[in-house]
Structure formats: structure tokens, C-alpha cells
Design an enzyme around this catalytic site. Structure first.
Site, mmCIF file in Angstrom:
data_model
loop_
_atom_site.group_PDB
_atom_site.id
_atom_site.type_symbol
_atom_site.label_atom_id
_atom_site.label_comp_id
_atom_site.label_asym_id
_atom_site.label_seq_id
_atom_site.Cartn_x
_atom_site.Cartn_y
_atom_site.Cartn_z
ATOM 1 N N LYS A 125 -2.172 -2.514 8.116
ATOM 2 C CA LYS A 125 -1.164 -1.598 8.278
ATOM 3 C C LYS A 125 0.202 -2.140 9.025
ATOM 4 O O LYS A 125 0.616 -3.435 9.564
ATOM 5 C CB LYS A 125 -1.471 -0.419 9.446
ATOM 6 N N CYS A 157 -24.833 24.609 23.302
ATOM 7 C CA CYS A 157 -23.639 24.576 23.988
ATOM 8 C C CYS A 157 -22.617 25.136 22.743
ATOM 9 O O CYS A 157 -22.272 24.577 21.364
ATOM 10 C CB CYS A 157 -23.127 23.250 23.847
ATOM 11 N N LYS A 204 0.933 -0.735 0.040
ATOM 12 C CA LYS A 204 0.141 -0.008 0.337
ATOM 13 C C LYS A 204 0.867 1.227 0.049
ATOM 14 O O LYS A 204 1.216 2.101 1.428
ATOM 15 C CB LYS A 204 -0.893 0.202 1.497
ATOM 16 N N LYS A 213 -6.426 -8.509 -1.198
ATOM 17 C CA LYS A 213 -7.916 -8.543 -1.951
ATOM 18 C C LYS A 213 -8.265 -9.843 -2.474
ATOM 19 O O LYS A 213 -7.320 -11.009 -2.651
ATOM 20 C CB LYS A 213 -7.548 -7.947 -2.838
HETATM 21 S S1 IVH Z 1 -7.356 -0.779 -4.044
HETATM 22 C C1 IVH Z 1 -12.273 -0.374 -3.153
HETATM 23 N N1 IVH Z 1 -5.427 -1.243 -3.991
HETATM 24 O O1 IVH Z 1 -5.344 2.801 -0.340
HETATM 25 C C2 IVH Z 1 -10.743 -0.780 -3.441
HETATM 26 N N2 IVH Z 1 -5.597 0.624 -2.707
HETATM 27 O O2 IVH Z 1 -7.527 3.569 1.616
HETATM 28 C C3 IVH Z 1 -9.282 0.707 -3.119
HETATM 29 N N3 IVH Z 1 -4.079 1.718 -2.511
HETATM 30 O O3 IVH Z 1 -7.493 5.361 -1.946
HETATM 31 C C4 IVH Z 1 -8.681 0.510 -3.799
HETATM 32 N N4 IVH Z 1 -2.372 0.753 -2.957
HETATM 33 O O4 IVH Z 1 -5.322 5.377 -2.460
HETATM 34 C C5 IVH Z 1 -6.216 -0.531 -3.313
HETATM 35 N N5 IVH Z 1 -2.865 -1.521 -3.852
HETATM 36 C C6 IVH Z 1 -3.676 -0.375 -3.589
HETATM 37 C C7 IVH Z 1 -3.624 0.315 -2.884
HETATM 38 C C8 IVH Z 1 -4.398 0.759 -2.660
HETATM 39 C C9 IVH Z 1 -2.576 2.190 -2.098
HETATM 40 C C10 IVH Z 1 -4.845 3.310 -1.721
HETATM 41 C C11 IVH Z 1 -5.546 4.176 -2.305
HETATM 42 C C12 IVH Z 1 -6.765 3.931 -2.029
HETATM 43 C C13 IVH Z 1 -6.442 3.876 -0.139
HETATM 44 C C14 IVH Z 1 -7.373 3.185 0.381
#
Ligand code: IVH
Length: 670
Positions: free
Chosen positions: A307, A432, A117, A283
Site C-alpha cells: 500500500k 449482553c 493496484k 506477484k
Molecule cells: S490479483 C488472488 N492484480 O485487489 C489474486 N488484484 O485485494 C487477487 N487488484 O480484489 C487479484 N489490481 O480488485 C490482482 N494487478 C492486480 C490488481 C488487483 C487491483 C484488486 C482486485 C482484488 C484486490 C485484492
């Protein structure tokens, strides 16, 4: 020279810089050379060095003048750009897999596509007949900004694709990022590589984007129709064949154990990479399973981001402040001696709630360990008791609201049979001050009315100037007065006016979410909107004291009902909504009105053998039908699984409701 004279010279320079920033960055028509521009900057910095009392928010020592433009045209994504839910440990991963098994109602062998990521910002590229015709940012996930020309400056993004098997119409999605080595050169201008990428990408002038070398890796698709590609890993291979960069560390793994081992190894090796990676994305590899699993409000059920563990550091608590949130929650925040944690200077850390302070016995002047992981708010892990001052005293959590002085309460949770860990201001409403400000911030936020140009800081400023007290005041602003404020030129005022006008058109679900009723998040707001259909209907439910009827909605329970009642017991809340509904153009929720189950209501009893209830429900809804949770005259079909509740079957028979077996129901769908 006198101090006032020096100040005058300084302000003049600052104003000059502001003028040229606007000409350069927003209007794309600079009047002076780069050299002259740099000279103004340098003069300002020199003055600040000599006279420490000089300071201005627009100084190059504080801001870059690199404010991204607000002038981009917006475009609705054909397929939403969602985010991912996070896993931090093995338990989270096991839960993720268990939920998948539950949803599919079966334990099958799962294969995962594993992808680093990258910590950048996502973009969507629309190709038609092999040509890149549009590129957008993520925006709020539903609507993005059109940044085609800026994206075209990135060399990793192909503008023409000639492969025979490249789809005629497809959105390719991926991450725009900057390499660490390039970021090092820009360190003084941006807090982290991600901000640098985002700032660069959202420049009005594509030539500005070109100056910062950005990269792009592709990892998924948005709109795309294909029956040929069966796996995510195959799609990644196709991406490469078509000319996109994909991550070199992508791989396929088969079990949670393998995922964990790879994560452990990669976590150490990631520092050798040329770019920042904040976790791994897992995935489900089968695209057919992905389709079945579908999405919750914000994220897919078939993917999760695992993470990397957080960075941490020790620092000293200078003070503990209590923040009052939108729902009245009192959140203690530790102001700490600024400390660098993993490249970011941290000066605040959340202490979560009253119970957490008591449990960890956190005190002012304690030395504490603070952790920070990616975009999560830094928090205090432990107190170093050896370093505690002998004279220190326990922290007394305030028993009245620091904002309005009302009494505070800890609610009793009937399900867990415990008192809430969070103490709240009893004053749920606009009486408030702090709650009111937070409510207005929520109202204008991305997922709600999404008013560009009216950020959180602006809300605070307008509040201080008494320009706003209630959400409806936003639609009655004194633009004349605003244009006289420091930092508000004609352009920004007209931009603000434009986006406020635009935001008046809003769908019922977004509106119900934006009012900020506790426990009514995006998903529940959608359920209420689907059920009530229009704002006038919704209001008549409230007026006629029929909130209990919402219990008919699958997904709405006692918690939501009680919260709705409490909210509307406060008469001013009802008035605000009435007022807003007269100003706004609230459209009914657009439902898929063409499915074959339109106007048909279903209810389940007993266990289904081939899928979970949740999946069955989404199948029905995809086909425009609806699922209810009680047997009454409005019900059309009762679907019977294993071990049904006899009482429900009998009731249905009495009312003449059609009874279907699981098989008959599936036939009806096909
Ligand atoms: S898949 C619905 N694949 O992570 C699927 N996202 O929190 C969403 N990201 O906004 C995206 N590497 O900016 C996917 N290999 C990857 C990724 C990725 C980084 C980021 C992307 C997205 C965020 C999701």
C-alpha cells in the site's frame, strides 16, 4: 404556510421520487420523462434550502436513488476470487519473502511481476470459444452476481476474440474503474471513484451503466487450463495480444530492494495518473511457483499488495465512545471534528484499545493527528501536546461494560506472559445486548450465511423493533409487520424472504464459522468441519465433553480449545446451535473424495529436504489424504525427514504403522 403543511408537501414529493426511483432503477420501466424526474428532485432540494428542518433519508441531497439492485442472479465462481494481504513497510515485505522461502524450504532467486493496484472493483469474465458468455462481480469471493449485460457496456471488454491461441475456456479477471476526470463530474453523487464504479456496474438497467464511462484492465485468470504459459508477465502479454487492456506500468523486478525503490518512485508519480491507485501488487512471476505456494483462507501466498502511505490531517476529539464488539472487546472510538483526509470526510477514528489510550495519553478535547490509508479504518497517530487544554483530564476507561454493565476483564496470555491490551465484557453470549447484535451481524455477513438484503443497518433496526434477539429469529420473521415499515415495499420484503430461504442451505464449515466462536475463523472452521464431518457429529463431540480431541487436528491448539470450551460452557450457546441445526440444512463439507490418498492418514517427523511441512500437508490434502499430529492406531504412514523424534518412530513401530522416507513418500504421490 404552517410548518406541518410544508412538511406534508415535502413528504409527498419524497414519496413521489421514491416511486419513480423504483420504477426506473429496479423495474426498468420509468413512467415519466427524465425532465419531469429532475423537476421533482429540484423541488425537494429547493424546499430543503428554504426550510432547514426538512430532511429525509431518501432526499436527493442524501441518497442518489441510485441504490444498486438486489435482483441479480448469483453464480458460483469456478475458481474463488480471493483478496490480497497487505504490506505497509519493508518489514512486511521481508516477512512476505521469508514466508515464501520457508514454505518452499529453499532460498531461491525470485522474480516479481509488479502491477499498479487500481482502486476499483474486480470482475470475472468467462469466455467460451472466444465469446464472452458471462461476467460476474466478486461477491463474497465464492459466489458473484451475474452482471454480464452491464459489463458488456464497457468498451475495454472485448465480446469476441478471434486470436487462434485464445483459450477455448477461460475466466479473465481484472478491475473495473472510473477515471478521475469522469469522477469529478459525479462528485456530488458518490463518495469516491470506487463507489461510483460499483454503483454504476450493479444497476439493474444496463443503460444506467452505460451513462457512466467505465474502464477495465485485465490482470489475472480464474478458471484456465494451460501448460504453455509459464510466467505472469507472459500472461499479461498474451492478454494484450488477445485484445485486453493491461496496465501500462506493469513491470518485472528481481529483489525486495528493487521493489522498495520502485514503490518510492511510483508513490509520488501516481498523482499524475488518470485513475486512483492505492498501492502496487507484487506477484511471484513463475506460475509453477504460484501453484506450489497456493493459498491461505483468503489470499494467495504468492502475492501481496504494497500500500501507499496514508494521508493524514489534524482534528479535535469531541468525545470518546466505547464500542462493544462481537467477542466483547471494548473498542474506544474518537468522535472528531469532521476533517477531509485525502478526499474523504472523516468524523471517527479508532483508538484501538485501552492500552493505546494510556500509552498515548489521549484525552477528550485533544488535537490529534489522524491517518487514513485506503480502506483501513482511520486511526489516531499522535497528540499535539502544545494544543492541550491545561484543564483537560485523563480519560477514564470504563471498568464495566457500557452495554450490559457486567464486569470487564483483561485476559492473561500464557504464551506472551502478558495481559491482553484489550479489555472485554465478561458476558460472552447473548445476555449482553451489544454483543448479541454484533453476533447476529456476523451470522448474516458475507463470509457466513451471506443473507442479501439483511445488512448491518437492517439488523439494528429489527433489533430495535424486537423482531430479532437470536440468530434463529431470522428464520421466523413477521413479514407482515416488516412490509408495514417505512422503506419496505412488497418487492424488498419478497427479496428478503427469498434470500433468507436461500441461506438455509449452508455447508458445515460456513455454519461453524457463522456462530462466531472466538478464534474460530474461516480456516479453523474448515478444519473442525473436516474433522467432525457432520453437524450431528460436531454436536456429539460437544455433548460428550470431547472438545480436547480437536487437539488432534493440525492447526488447532490450546487457544482454540479454550475458546471452544468457554463458548460451550455457556449452555445457551449450545441451545442456539441445536435450534439452528434443526432449522438449517447443514451439508457436510464437500471434500475432494477422488484423490489417490483417500482414507490415508500421514504424520511427519523431522525436517523435509525439498519442501516445508505446510506444502507437504497441502499436497496430501489435495490428494484427499489427511495429516494428523499424534501417533495412534488411526495413523497409516509416518514420514521421516532429517533428525526425526525417536519416540515417535518407536511408537509407530510398536503400533505397526508403516514408516516412509521422504523419497518413498514422494514416490507414493507420483
Ligand atoms: S490479483 C488472488 N492484480 O485487489 C489474486 N488484484 O485485494 C487477487 N487488484 O480484489 C487479484 N489490481 O480488485 C490482482 N494487478 C492486480 C490488481 C488487483 C487491483 C484488486 C482486485 C482484488 C484486490 C485484492
Amino acid at each position: 404556510m404552517k410548518e406541518s403543511e410544508i412538511r406534508n408537501i415535502y413528504i409527498k414529493k419524497i414519496n413521489e421520487l421514491k416511486k419513480h426511483n423504483k420504477l426506473y432503477f429496479e423495474d426498468s420501466s420509468p413512467l415519466i420523462s427524465d425532465k419531469d424526474y429532475d423537476k421533482i428532485k429540484k423541488d425537494i432540494l429547493n424546499l430543503e434550502k428554504k426550510f432547514s428542518y426538512l430532511k429525509d433519508a431518501s432526499s436527493p441531497s442524501i441518497s442518489l436513488g441510485f441504490t444498486p439492485s438486489k435482483n441479480f442472479i448469483k453464480s458460483k465462481h469456478r475458481v474463488k476470487m480471493l483478496s490480497l494481504s497487505n504490506a505497509f513497510d519493508i518489514e512486511d515485505l521481508e516477512n512476505f519473502e521469508r514466508k515464501i522461502y520457508n514454505y518452499l524450504n529453499k532460498k531461491i532467486k525470485l522474480e516479481y511481476s509488479v502491477e499498479p493496484k487500481i482502486d476499483g472493483i474486480s470482475a470475472s469474465l468467462t469466455y467460451k470459444n472466444g465469446s464472452l458468455i458471462m461476467g460476474t462481480s466478486r461477491g463474497d469471493g465464492t459466489t458473484g452476481e451475474v452482471i454480464t449485460e452491464n459489463l458488456k457496456t464497457i468498451k475495454d471488454i472485448p465480446q469476441k476474440i478471434t486470436s487462434k491461441d485464445f483459450p477455448k475456456d477461460i475466466d479473465i479477471r481484472g478491475e473495473v474503474f472510473i477515471k478521475r476526470s469522469e469522477f469529478d463530474k459525479l462528485k456530488n453523487d458518490f463518495a469516491n471513484p470506487r463507489n461510483a464504479a460499483s454503483g454504476s456496474l450493479r444497476q439493474k438497467n444496463p443503460n444506467e451503466t452505460k451513462k457512466i464511462p467505465l474502464n477495465f484492465v485485465a490482470y489475472t485468470y480464474g478458471y484456465f487450463e494451460s501448460d504453455k504459459i509459464r510466467k505472469q508477465s507472459d500472461f499479461l502479454n498474451f492478454l494484450q495480444r488477445w485484445g485486453f487492456k493491461t496496465n501500462e506500468h506493469n513491470k518485472i523486478l528481481n529483489s525486495i530492494d528493487d521493489l522498495r525503490n520502485f514503490h518510492k518512485k511510483f508513490e509520488k508519480e501516481r498523482f499524475d495518473l488518470e485513475y486512483d491507485v492505492d498501492g502496487l501488487v507484487y506477484k511471484i512471476n513463475s506460475l509453477e511457483l504460484q501453484k506450489r505456494l497456493g493459498f491461505t483462507a483468503n489470499s494467495p501466498r504468492w502475492a501481496i499488495a504494497h500500500k501507499f502511505s496514508a494521508d493524514s490531517a489534524f482534528s479535535k476529539i469531541i468525545d470518546i465512545n466505547i464500542q462493544v464488539g462481537r467477542t466483547g472487546a471494548l473498542t474506544p472510538v474518537a468522535r472528531i471534528k469532521p476533517v477531509n483526509i485525502g478526499g474523504v470526510v472523516v468524523s471517527n477514528a479508532t483508538l484501538h484499545n485501552e492500552d493505546e489510550i494510556i500509552r498515548k495519553d489521549i484525552r477528550i478535547s485533544d488535537t490529534v493527528k489522524i491517518e487514513r490509508a485506503g480502506d483501513v479504518i482511520p486511526h489516531v497517530i499522535l497528540v499535539d501536546l502544545k494544543k492541550r487544554d491545561k484543564k483537560s483530564k485523563k480519560f477514564n476507561f470504563p471498568l464495566t461494560c457500557p452495554s450490559c454493565g457486567s464486569e470487564t476483564i483483561k485476559e492473561f496470555n500464557n504464551i506472551t506472559k502478558k495481559y491482553d491490551a484489550v479489555r472485554r465484557c465478561a458476558n460472552e453470549g447473548y445476555q449482553c445486548e451489544k454483543i448479541a447484535i454484533e453476533k447476529i451481524k456476523h451470522f448474516i455477513s458475507k463470509e457466513a450465511l451471506n443473507i442479501d438484503g439483511l445488512g448491518k443497518k437492517v439488523v439494528e433496526k429489527f433489533w430495535d423493533l424486537k423482531l430479532i434477539r437470536f440468530p434463529q429469529d431470522i428464520f421466523n420473521l413477521d413479514y407482515n409487520q416488516i412490509s408495514k415499515l417505512e422503506g419496505w415495499g412488497d418487492l424488498s420484503v419478497s427479496n428478503l424472504k427469498f434470500s433468507i430461504d436461500q441461506s438455509k442451505k449452508v455447508s458445515l464449515d460456513k455454519f461453524l464459522y457463522s456462530i462466531g466462536i472466538r478464534h474460530i475463523g474461516i480456516e479453523n472452521a474448515k478444519l473442525l468441519a473436516e474433522y467432525t464431518k457432520s453437524i450431528s457429529n460436531f454436536l456429539s463431540f460437544i455433548k460428550n465433553k470431547k472438545i480436547n480431541e480437536f487437539l488432534n487436528i493440525d492447526g488447532i491448539g490450546d487457544t482454540q480449545i479454550n475458546s471452544l470450551k468457554k463458548f460451550f460452557d455457556n449452555k445457551s450457546n449450545y441451545k442456539i446451535i441445536e435450534k439452528l441445526s434443526s432449522i438449517l440444512n447443514i451439508s457436510d463439507l464437500k471434500l475432494n473424495k477422488s484423490g489417490k490418498l483417500l482414507n490415508n492418514t500421514f504424520m511427519f517427523t523431522g525436517k523435509l529436504s525439498n519442501m516445508s511441512r505446510a506444502e507437504a500437508k497441502s499436497l496430501i490434502e489435495e490428494n484427499s489424504g489427511s495429516v494428523v499430529s499424534s501417533v495412534n492406531k488411526k495413523l497409516k504412514y509416518l514420514i521421516i525427514g532429517e533428525k526425526p523424534t525417536n519416540r515417535k518412530v518407536e511408537q509407530a513401530k510398536e503400533l505397526g504403522i508403516k514408516i516412509l522416507s521422504e523419497k518413498e513418500w514422494v514416490n507414493l504421490l507420483n
